[in-house]
Design an enzyme around this catalytic site. Structure first.
Site, PDB file in Angstrom:
ATOM      1  N   ASP A  76       1.249  -5.224   0.155  1.00  0.00           N
ATOM      2  CA  ASP A  76       2.551  -5.890   0.148  1.00  0.00           C
ATOM      3  C   ASP A  76       2.456  -7.353  -0.259  1.00  0.00           C
ATOM      4  O   ASP A  76       3.350  -8.145   0.010  1.00  0.00           O
ATOM      5  CB  ASP A  76       3.257  -5.745   1.496  1.00  0.00           C
ATOM      6  CG  ASP A  76       2.441  -6.277   2.654  1.00  0.00           C
ATOM      7  OD1 ASP A  76       1.267  -6.648   2.440  1.00  0.00           O
ATOM      8  OD2 ASP A  76       2.968  -6.322   3.782  1.00  0.00           O
ATOM      9  N   GLY A  77       1.369  -7.716  -0.920  1.00  0.00           N
ATOM     10  CA  GLY A  77       1.180  -9.079  -1.381  1.00  0.00           C
ATOM     11  C   GLY A  77      -0.299  -9.363  -1.530  1.00  0.00           C
ATOM     12  O   GLY A  77      -1.122  -8.446  -1.655  1.00  0.00           O
ATOM     13  N   PRO A 127      -6.143  -8.438  -2.096  1.00  0.00           N
ATOM     14  CA  PRO A 127      -4.871  -7.742  -1.886  1.00  0.00           C
ATOM     15  C   PRO A 127      -4.542  -7.710  -0.394  1.00  0.00           C
ATOM     16  O   PRO A 127      -5.447  -7.577   0.436  1.00  0.00           O
ATOM     17  CB  PRO A 127      -5.114  -6.335  -2.424  1.00  0.00           C
ATOM     18  CG  PRO A 127      -6.538  -6.252  -2.793  1.00  0.00           C
ATOM     19  CD  PRO A 127      -7.201  -7.561  -2.590  1.00  0.00           C
ATOM     20  N   LYS A 128      -3.290  -7.843  -0.070  1.00  0.00           N
ATOM     21  CA  LYS A 128      -2.852  -7.751   1.330  1.00  0.00           C
ATOM     22  C   LYS A 128      -2.596  -6.272   1.619  1.00  0.00           C
ATOM     23  O   LYS A 128      -1.487  -5.762   1.455  1.00  0.00           O
ATOM     24  CB  LYS A 128      -1.601  -8.594   1.554  1.00  0.00           C
ATOM     25  CG  LYS A 128      -1.194  -8.732   3.005  1.00  0.00           C
ATOM     26  CD  LYS A 128      -0.055  -9.745   3.129  1.00  0.00           C
ATOM     27  CE  LYS A 128       0.371  -9.879   4.572  1.00  0.00           C
ATOM     28  NZ  LYS A 128       1.032  -8.650   5.076  1.00  0.00           N
ATOM     29  N   VAL A 129      -3.645  -5.590   2.018  1.00  0.00           N
ATOM     30  CA  VAL A 129      -3.593  -4.144   2.210  1.00  0.00           C
ATOM     31  C   VAL A 129      -2.555  -3.805   3.280  1.00  0.00           C
ATOM     32  O   VAL A 129      -2.530  -4.399   4.359  1.00  0.00           O
ATOM     33  CB  VAL A 129      -4.979  -3.599   2.593  1.00  0.00           C
ATOM     34  CG1 VAL A 129      -4.919  -2.095   2.794  1.00  0.00           C
ATOM     35  CG2 VAL A 129      -6.002  -3.960   1.515  1.00  0.00           C
TER      36      VAL A 129
END
Length: 562
Positions: A278-279, A124-126
């Site tokens: 966010d991605g 996950p793009k934290v």
């Protein structure tokens, strides 16, 4: 002060810059517009990187930079350097290993990237603030903000106040870790909750000189890379878990195809996580040693963002839609934007006072989101064009429940709205007759269509014999509709049928006191009913329906009843 991860935005020329048409401006205006938007972006950069504030959502910021880049391509006078996001954000402390950026790939490009590589992992793009952690002999030696990727601020004192950041490791190792400080969230669904302001909270906390125990405990850590760790990703993750960084292994998944990547992206987007994201980030397990890293986007890792929840749209014009009751609704005509697989080119603002308070003009850029996943709505005005174009606003006194019974240039909207209501299910329920039908007929009055025969219909552009027959049948059926249905279709105020209906001649003879004697009709209702039935245009329509032979409009035998 703070320098976070927004600086990755300009690393990939995105769809806006490739597909958006060039504005139709003279060079002199292009130069003014470019300079104004460039200055605004520089102010956002300063607030974000140096003041710990986030005055604009990341996805909108990215789109604003993309649009500025497009303008730079369109106009020679605007071909000056784009504002550098990290101006003034570098701190005094050098990173032992530079913090790299990430290219952000769209859906089409991500498949090509995955297809040309192996040993791939997804995380996950934290959505937090980046940090470098330096350990010496197993003890936390230094914490450094991202800064410009080469130099950052010393966050060591604040990092030691965070329970999520170990001050001592189980082993006496020298190592450098890169990760994300994030705000802990409960029951967070990214698809539902968005960013929830989480990144800004962490940024604000790290900008303070002191943190309370409660605030410190609310900040988590996700280590996303160990630049000089073991060669294989499996081994790096295993050792990170042993050192106390278990989230790294839990949220790093091997993938072999774009389908698997898409599944994980959807899973993290729609399932609960303890942080905002966010991605996703796609990484090759094998990459160069940390000594070869640079403060720029690497070839071994990319970002695949979630679908945007907001779109930055350019206002092309401000129109005013006038409904059948005379209500004026401002509508922004937009340069089309895509949002959640929908193409959006218009958004209504609700009322003229709302538009006046926002002062939205052509050339302004506004944030659009979907309300209830279907209806576009204006979220905010993001940037105002320095060129304040005049907007002609209809006079509210000219439009009301009894205006625009006939076609004219100033009445076109309300007249067409009356026709649309008249044929709708709430009105006469005319099968196959809608707004498109009415706009194709040369009507001057609301009921002129009653006089059109098949030959006249068939002579109109776009209407053939079959369609003419359908319309003639629908219009003939209208003559058989009862009086109550006709009055509703004409827009009679509520209460017109209170106490039962007489014929049309009796209705237009009623006085205010007659209406007040009807059950449920109060003074305001009586005034509206009297104004409607005594209006010359309404009475003219009644005579037209009498002549057309509509039953309820014929006089009954005997004295009229009140």
């Amino acid at each position: 002060m703070l320098a976070m991860k927004r600086w990755i935005a300009p690393l990939l020329l995105p769809l806006i810059a490739q597909a958006e048409p060039c504005p139709d401006w003279p060079d002199s205006r292009a130069q003014v517009e470019f300079a104004a938007l460039s200055q605004q972006i520089a102010q956002w950069d300063d607030a974000y990187h140096n003041q710990g504030r986030s005055p604009i959502a990341d996805e909108l910021y990215d789109q604003a930079r993309e649009r500025l880049q497009r303008w730079q391509q369109c106009f020679a006078p605007a071909r000056q350097p784009l504002p550098e996001p990290l101006t003034g954000s570098a701190g005094p402390i050098a990173h032992p290993v530079p913090q790299t950026g990430l290219r952000k790939l769209n859906d089409a490009a991500i498949g090509e990237w995955i297809g040309s590589r192996d040993d791939l992992w997804i995380q996950p793009k934290v959505d937090g603030v980046a940090v470098t952690l330096v350990y010496r002999q197993g003890r936390l030696h230094q914490a450094i903000s991202r800064g410009d990727g080469r130099h950052g601020q010393d966050w060591s004192a604040r990092a030691r106040q965070l329970p999520a950041v170990p001050t001592r490791l189980p082993e006496a190792l020298d190592l450098v870790l890169q990760g994300e400080l994030y705000w802990r969230l409960e029951d967070h669904l990214q698809a539902r909750d968005g960013g929830a302001g989480a990144r800004g909270k962490v940024a604000g906390m790290m900008a303070r000189h002191e943190l309370s125990d409660t605030d410190g405990a609310a900040i988590g850590l996700f280590v996303w890379d160990w630049p000089d760790g073991p060669a294989s990703m499996d081994e790096r993750l295993s050792q990170l878990q042993a050192l106390g960084f278990a989230d790294s292994q839990h949220y790093s998944k091997p993938i072999r195809s774009v389908e698997e990547a898409r599944q994980w992206r959807q899973h993290w987007y729609r399932h609960r996580l303890p942080f905002a994201s966010d991605g996703v980030v796609l990484r090759q397990g094998t990459r160069p040693a940390g000594a070869r890293w640079q403060a720029e986007a690497p070839h071994w890792a990319v970002a695949w963002k979630y679908p945007a929840s907001q779109a930055l749209a350019v206002v092309q014009a401000v129109d005013f839609r006038i409904g059948r009751s005379g209500r004026i609704t401002p509508v922004l005509r937009l340069q089309p934007v895509d949002l959640d697989d929908r193409r959006i080119s218009r958004v209504a603002l609700g009322s003229v006072p709302t538009w006046k308070s926002l002062d939205v003009r052509p050339g302004d850029q506004v944030a659009i989101r979907l309300a209830g996943l279907t209806i576009p709505r204006l979220d905010s005005v993001i940037w105002r064009s320095p060129h304040r174009a005049p907007v002609e606003v209809p006079r509210s006194a000219d439009y009301h429940a009894l205006s625009c019974w006939r076609s004219s240039p100033s009445c076109q909207h309300q007249f067409q709205a009356r026709l649309a209501w008249l044929s709708s299910k709430q009105g006469l329920a005319l099968s196959g007759v809608g707004p498109g039908t009415w706009s194709s007929l040369p009507l001057q009055g609301l009921l002129d269509w009653l006089e059109l025969d098949k030959a006249q219909l068939q002579s109109l552009p776009g209407i053939g014999p079959r369609r003419a027959a359908q319309l003639q049948q629908a219009f003939a059926q209208a003559r058989d509709r009862p009086l109550q249905q006709w009055l509703r279709a004409l827009g009679a105020p509520p209460g017109f049928d209170a106490g039962g209906l007489d014929d049309w001649p009796s209705l237009i003879e009623r006085q205010r006191d007659d209406w007040l004697r009807r059950p449920g009709v109060g003074p305001k209702g009586a005034d509206r009913l009297l104004a409607f039935f005594s209006h010359p245009e309404v009475q003219r329509l009644g005579r037209q329906l009498q002549q057309a032979g509509v039953a309820g409009f014929q006089p009954q035998a005997g004295p009229p009843r009140s």
